[in-house]
Design a protein around this motif. Structure first.
Motif, PDB file in Angstrom:
ATOM      1  N   ILE A  15       0.836  -1.204   0.000  1.00 45.04           N
ATOM      2  CA  ILE A  15       0.000   0.000   0.000  1.00 45.04           C
ATOM      3  C   ILE A  15       0.871   1.254   0.000  1.00 45.04           C
ATOM      4  CG2 ILE A  15      -1.731   1.324   1.283  1.00 45.04           C
ATOM      5  CD1 ILE A  15      -2.789  -1.218  -0.190  1.00 45.04           C
ATOM      6  N   LEU A  16       1.929   1.246   0.774  1.00 48.65           N
ATOM      7  CA  LEU A  16       2.867   2.375   0.778  1.00 48.65           C
ATOM      8  C   LEU A  16       3.488   2.539  -0.601  1.00 48.65           C
ATOM      9  CD1 LEU A  16       4.118   4.466   2.762  1.00 48.65           C
ATOM     10  CD2 LEU A  16       5.984   2.842   3.105  1.00 48.65           C
ATOM     11  N   GLY A  17       3.872   1.430  -1.213  1.00 50.25           N
ATOM     12  CA  GLY A  17       4.457   1.474  -2.557  1.00 50.25           C
ATOM     13  C   GLY A  17       3.495   2.021  -3.595  1.00 50.25           C
ATOM     14  N   ILE A  18       2.266   1.547  -3.577  1.00 54.86           N
ATOM     15  CA  ILE A  18       1.264   2.038  -4.538  1.00 54.86           C
ATOM     16  C   ILE A  18       1.040   3.531  -4.346  1.00 54.86           C
ATOM     17  CG2 ILE A  18      -1.202   1.967  -5.139  1.00 54.86           C
ATOM     18  CD1 ILE A  18      -1.071  -1.093  -4.507  1.00 54.86           C
ATOM     19  N   THR A  19       0.906   3.945  -3.094  1.00 47.22           N
ATOM     20  CA  THR A  19       0.653   5.359  -2.791  1.00 47.22           C
ATOM     21  C   THR A  19       1.766   6.248  -3.324  1.00 47.22           C
ATOM     22  OG1 THR A  19      -0.582   4.736  -0.811  1.00 47.22           O
ATOM     23  CG2 THR A  19       0.220   7.015  -0.930  1.00 47.22           C
ATOM     24  N   PHE A  20       3.011   5.880  -3.057  1.00 47.63           N
ATOM     25  CA  PHE A  20       4.120   6.713  -3.523  1.00 47.63           C
ATOM     26  C   PHE A  20       4.324   6.614  -5.024  1.00 47.63           C
ATOM     27  CE2 PHE A  20       5.271   7.181   0.933  1.00 47.63           C
ATOM     28  CZ  PHE A  20       5.529   8.535   0.947  1.00 47.63           C
ATOM     29  N   PHE A  21       4.127   5.440  -5.601  1.00 50.62           N
ATOM     30  CA  PHE A  21       4.240   5.306  -7.047  1.00 50.62           C
ATOM     31  C   PHE A  21       3.265   6.252  -7.731  1.00 50.62           C
ATOM     32  CE2 PHE A  21       2.861   3.550 -11.109  1.00 50.62           C
ATOM     33  CZ  PHE A  21       4.066   3.423 -11.760  1.00 50.62           C
ATOM     34  N   VAL A  22       2.025   6.286  -7.280  1.00 51.80           N
ATOM     35  CA  VAL A  22       1.011   7.163  -7.879  1.00 51.80           C
ATOM     36  C   VAL A  22       1.385   8.631  -7.678  1.00 51.80           C
ATOM     37  CG1 VAL A  22      -1.404   7.904  -7.748  1.00 51.80           C
ATOM     38  CG2 VAL A  22      -0.840   5.461  -7.752  1.00 51.80           C
ATOM     39  N   HIS A  23       1.862   8.986  -6.493  1.00 57.34           N
ATOM     40  CA  HIS A  23       2.261  10.377  -6.252  1.00 57.34           C
ATOM     41  C   HIS A  23       3.414  10.793  -7.173  1.00 57.34           C
ATOM     42  CE1 HIS A  23       0.029  12.037  -2.757  1.00 57.34           C
ATOM     43  NE2 HIS A  23      -0.289  10.751  -2.614  1.00 57.34           N
ATOM     44  N   GLY A  24       4.394   9.913  -7.337  1.00 59.36           N
ATOM     45  CA  GLY A  24       5.506  10.214  -8.247  1.00 59.36           C
ATOM     46  C   GLY A  24       5.040  10.312  -9.684  1.00 59.36           C
ATOM     47  N   TYR A  25       4.184   9.394 -10.088  1.00 57.00           N
ATOM     48  CA  TYR A  25       3.651   9.398 -11.458  1.00 57.00           C
ATOM     49  C   TYR A  25       2.899  10.691 -11.746  1.00 57.00           C
ATOM     50  CZ  TYR A  25       0.927   8.155 -15.551  1.00 57.00           C
ATOM     51  OH  TYR A  25       0.359   8.157 -16.786  1.00 57.00           O
ATOM     52  N   VAL A  26       2.074  11.118 -10.801  1.00 60.84           N
ATOM     53  CA  VAL A  26       1.293  12.352 -10.988  1.00 60.84           C
ATOM     54  C   VAL A  26       2.213  13.568 -11.103  1.00 60.84           C
ATOM     55  CG1 VAL A  26      -0.333  13.919  -9.833  1.00 60.84           C
ATOM     56  CG2 VAL A  26      -0.825  11.463  -9.973  1.00 60.84           C
ATOM     57  N   LYS A  27       3.291  13.580 -10.347  1.00 62.48           N
ATOM     58  CA  LYS A  27       4.224  14.710 -10.438  1.00 62.48           C
ATOM     59  C   LYS A  27       4.791  14.837 -11.849  1.00 62.48           C
ATOM     60  CE  LYS A  27       5.796  15.163  -5.646  1.00 62.48           C
ATOM     61  NZ  LYS A  27       4.768  14.363  -4.999  1.00 62.48           N
ATOM     62  N   PHE A  28       5.110  13.703 -12.472  1.00 63.60           N
ATOM     63  CA  PHE A  28       5.653  13.752 -13.829  1.00 63.60           C
ATOM     64  C   PHE A  28       4.566  13.951 -14.881  1.00 63.60           C
ATOM     65  CE2 PHE A  28       9.365  11.561 -11.899  1.00 63.60           C
ATOM     66  CZ  PHE A  28      10.331  12.461 -12.294  1.00 63.60           C
ATOM     67  N   SER A  29       3.467  13.238 -14.755  1.00 63.20           N
ATOM     68  CA  SER A  29       2.436  13.315 -15.791  1.00 63.20           C
ATOM     69  C   SER A  29       1.695  14.644 -15.765  1.00 63.20           C
ATOM     70  CB  SER A  29       1.440  12.153 -15.665  1.00 63.20           C
ATOM     71  OG  SER A  29       0.681  12.279 -14.482  1.00 63.20           O
ATOM     72  N   GLY A  30       1.633  15.272 -14.607  1.00 61.00           N
ATOM     73  CA  GLY A  30       0.955  16.557 -14.498  1.00 61.00           C
ATOM     74  C   GLY A  30       1.853  17.725 -14.856  1.00 61.00           C
ATOM     75  N   GLY A  31       3.077  17.443 -15.193  1.00 59.38           N
ATOM     76  CA  GLY A  31       4.038  18.505 -15.492  1.00 59.38           C
ATOM     77  C   GLY A  31       4.895  18.773 -14.273  1.00 59.38           C
ATOM     78  N   ILE A  32       6.072  18.224 -14.261  1.00 60.03           N
ATOM     79  CA  ILE A  32       6.971  18.357 -13.119  1.00 60.03           C
ATOM     80  C   ILE A  32       7.303  19.827 -12.844  1.00 60.03           C
ATOM     81  CG2 ILE A  32       9.072  18.014 -14.479  1.00 60.03           C
ATOM     82  CD1 ILE A  32       8.556  16.555 -10.963  1.00 60.03           C
ATOM     83  N   GLU A  33       7.136  20.662 -13.855  1.00 63.54           N
ATOM     84  CA  GLU A  33       7.429  22.090 -13.680  1.00 63.54           C
ATOM     85  C   GLU A  33       6.558  22.711 -12.587  1.00 63.54           C
ATOM     86  OE1 GLU A  33       6.518  20.755 -16.708  1.00 63.54           O
ATOM     87  OE2 GLU A  33       8.561  20.475 -17.419  1.00 63.54           O
ATOM     88  N   ASN A  34       5.315  22.228 -12.454  1.00 63.80           N
ATOM     89  CA  ASN A  34       4.441  22.737 -11.385  1.00 63.80           C
ATOM     90  C   ASN A  34       5.019  22.422 -10.016  1.00 63.80           C
ATOM     91  OD1 ASN A  34       2.552  23.632 -13.290  1.00 63.80           O
ATOM     92  ND2 ASN A  34       1.465  21.680 -13.257  1.00 63.80           N
ATOM     93  N   THR A  35       5.526  21.223  -9.861  1.00 58.87           N
ATOM     94  CA  THR A  35       6.123  20.828  -8.590  1.00 58.87           C
ATOM     95  C   THR A  35       7.424  21.585  -8.355  1.00 58.87           C
ATOM     96  OG1 THR A  35       5.132  18.637  -8.870  1.00 58.87           O
ATOM     97  CG2 THR A  35       6.844  18.845  -7.201  1.00 58.87           C
TER      98      THR A  35
END
Length: 141
Positions: A15-35
């Protein structure tokens, strides 16, 4: 059946792995520039956003498959400490109406600490790679 302890740490690890994988994926797919911009706005180097996103993405996947779980969990725990102190502490535990609180970050930190302390070998790549070496060492003693 494996003991309850191993099953429970497996659940936490995945569950920890899934949670962080999704958070990392969203950072890149949403445009890392925003982060990157958000990191800079709170006084952190923008380039640190790439490091955090990669640790979340790759580390999340590593936890799911059980590769380097203790080390990965320690890194994710450090990220959560930083998120609480630098990003959310001022908003309070439950948030302040304009931003999220740090309750989820604390729960993720606690999960990571459990894996750092106890490990999680059930259904893990680590067990496949390193268990035979440990068995042969114990036979020679």
């Amino acid at each position: 059946m494996e003991n309850k302890f191993e099953v429970s740490t497996l659940i936490l690890r995945v569950i920890l792995g899934i949670t962080f994988f999704v958070h990392g994926y969203v950072k890149f797919s949403g445009g890392i520039e925003n982060t990157v911009g958000w990191f800079a706005s709170i006084g952190l180097p923008g380039s640190l956003a790439y490091v955090v996103a990669i640790i979340e993405l790759v580390g999340g996947l590593a936890l799911i498959i059980g590769l380097g779980s203790k080390v990965v969990s320690a890194l994710l725990g450090i990220i959560m400490i930083g998120a609480i102190i630098k990003g959310k502490l001022a908003a309070g535990f439950l948030g302040n109406g304009t931003g999220a609180g740090w309750e989820l970050d604390l729960a993720l930190l606690a999960m990571a600490v459990v894996i750092v302390i106890n490990g999680s070998k059930l259904l893990s790549v680590d067990k496949l790679l390193f268990n035979k070496k440990q068995d042969s060492v114990s036979e020679n003693i």
